[in-house]
Scaffold this motif. Structure first.
Motif, PDB file in Angstrom:
ATOM      1  N   HIS A  92       0.811  -1.221   0.000  1.00  0.00           N
ATOM      2  CA  HIS A  92       0.000   0.000   0.000  1.00  0.00           C
ATOM      3  C   HIS A  92       0.844   1.270   0.000  1.00  0.00           C
ATOM      4  CE1 HIS A  92      -3.819  -2.038   0.406  1.00  0.00           C
ATOM      5  NE2 HIS A  92      -3.249  -2.839   1.299  1.00  0.00           N
ATOM      6  N   THR A  93       2.143   1.145  -0.201  1.00  0.00           N
ATOM      7  CA  THR A  93       3.015   2.314  -0.226  1.00  0.00           C
ATOM      8  C   THR A  93       2.568   3.265  -1.332  1.00  0.00           C
ATOM      9  OG1 THR A  93       4.817   0.901   0.527  1.00  0.00           O
ATOM     10  CG2 THR A  93       5.417   3.061  -0.354  1.00  0.00           C
ATOM     11  N   GLY A  94       2.348   4.516  -0.968  1.00  0.00           N
ATOM     12  CA  GLY A  94       1.951   5.525  -1.948  1.00  0.00           C
ATOM     13  C   GLY A  94       0.464   5.555  -2.244  1.00  0.00           C
ATOM     14  N   GLN A  95      -0.321   4.641  -1.678  1.00  0.00           N
ATOM     15  CA  GLN A  95      -1.762   4.625  -1.910  1.00  0.00           C
ATOM     16  C   GLN A  95      -2.472   5.499  -0.874  1.00  0.00           C
ATOM     17  OE1 GLN A  95      -3.056   0.542  -1.753  1.00  0.00           O
ATOM     18  NE2 GLN A  95      -2.648   0.223  -3.928  1.00  0.00           N
ATOM     19  N   SER A  96      -3.696   5.859  -1.187  1.00  0.00           N
ATOM     20  CA  SER A  96      -4.514   6.632  -0.264  1.00  0.00           C
ATOM     21  C   SER A  96      -5.124   5.670   0.760  1.00  0.00           C
ATOM     22  CB  SER A  96      -5.611   7.371  -1.025  1.00  0.00           C
ATOM     23  OG  SER A  96      -6.414   8.102  -0.134  1.00  0.00           O
TER      24      SER A  96
END
Length: 177
Positions: A92-96
């Motif tokens: 989920h790195t960089g996801q909202s």
């Protein structure tokens, strides 16, 4: 004069933090098999939270926070996904996402220090959950960075014990984690 001449190690930027969510079948040994893949690749798990799916007790969600090389992590995710009891694994790195963590902090404190400690706790929306004659336990909930700052402010007091839950997260909107 160079850094080598001064016997100073060059600054190495910290490895980026990644947060993974892995949906697995709720069976014995799954956690060990997942952790072994990280270990074999030399990847350190910073925190690991596992919780059963309330809607369907057949599945559990692992939330893993780790740091290291993104290319190696990509290989780890591919290997984890191939495990029989793994339904899916996402970075989920960089996801909202919405993420949070819980910490319990036990402080040794004199009555004279309590007012200042309570002011710090109030500033960070922390709650005192236990008072003792010479101690108190404070619960704080929030992003890992918030907890880190709160704990650094309490550094002038004697922290007797600290327990952190590890990060849990959920993707924003209607997309499932």
């Amino acid at each position: 004069m160079s850094a080598a001449a001064l016997n100073i190690a060059p600054l190495v930027p910290p490895a980026p933090m990644h947060t993974l969510s892995i949906l697995v079948r709720n069976k014995p040994g799954v956690l060990v098999r997942v952790a072994l893949i990280f270990s074999r690749r030399g990847y350190n798990i910073e925190s690991l939270v596992v919780s059963a799916d309330v809607a369907n007790g057949d599945f559990s969600r692992m939330t893993i926070t780790c740091s290291g090389d993104p290319e190696t992590l990509e290989q780890i995710i591919k290997q984890v996904t191939k495990l029989i009891d793994v339904v899916h694994a996402y970075d989920h790195t960089g996801q909202s996402v919405y993420e949070t963590e819980v910490a319990l902090v036990k402080l040794k404190c004199k009555v004279a220090d309590r007012t200042e400690i309570l002011q710090i706790a109030e500033l960070y929306s922390a709650k005192v959950v236990d008072y003792g004659v010479d101690s108190m336990i404070i619960r704080i909930v929030g992003a890992a960075e918030k907890l880190d700052i709160f704990l650094s402010l309490l550094g002038t007091y004697q922290i007797v014990e600290l327990v952190r839950s590890g990060k849990v997260l959920m993707t924003r909107g209607l997309e499932t984690t």
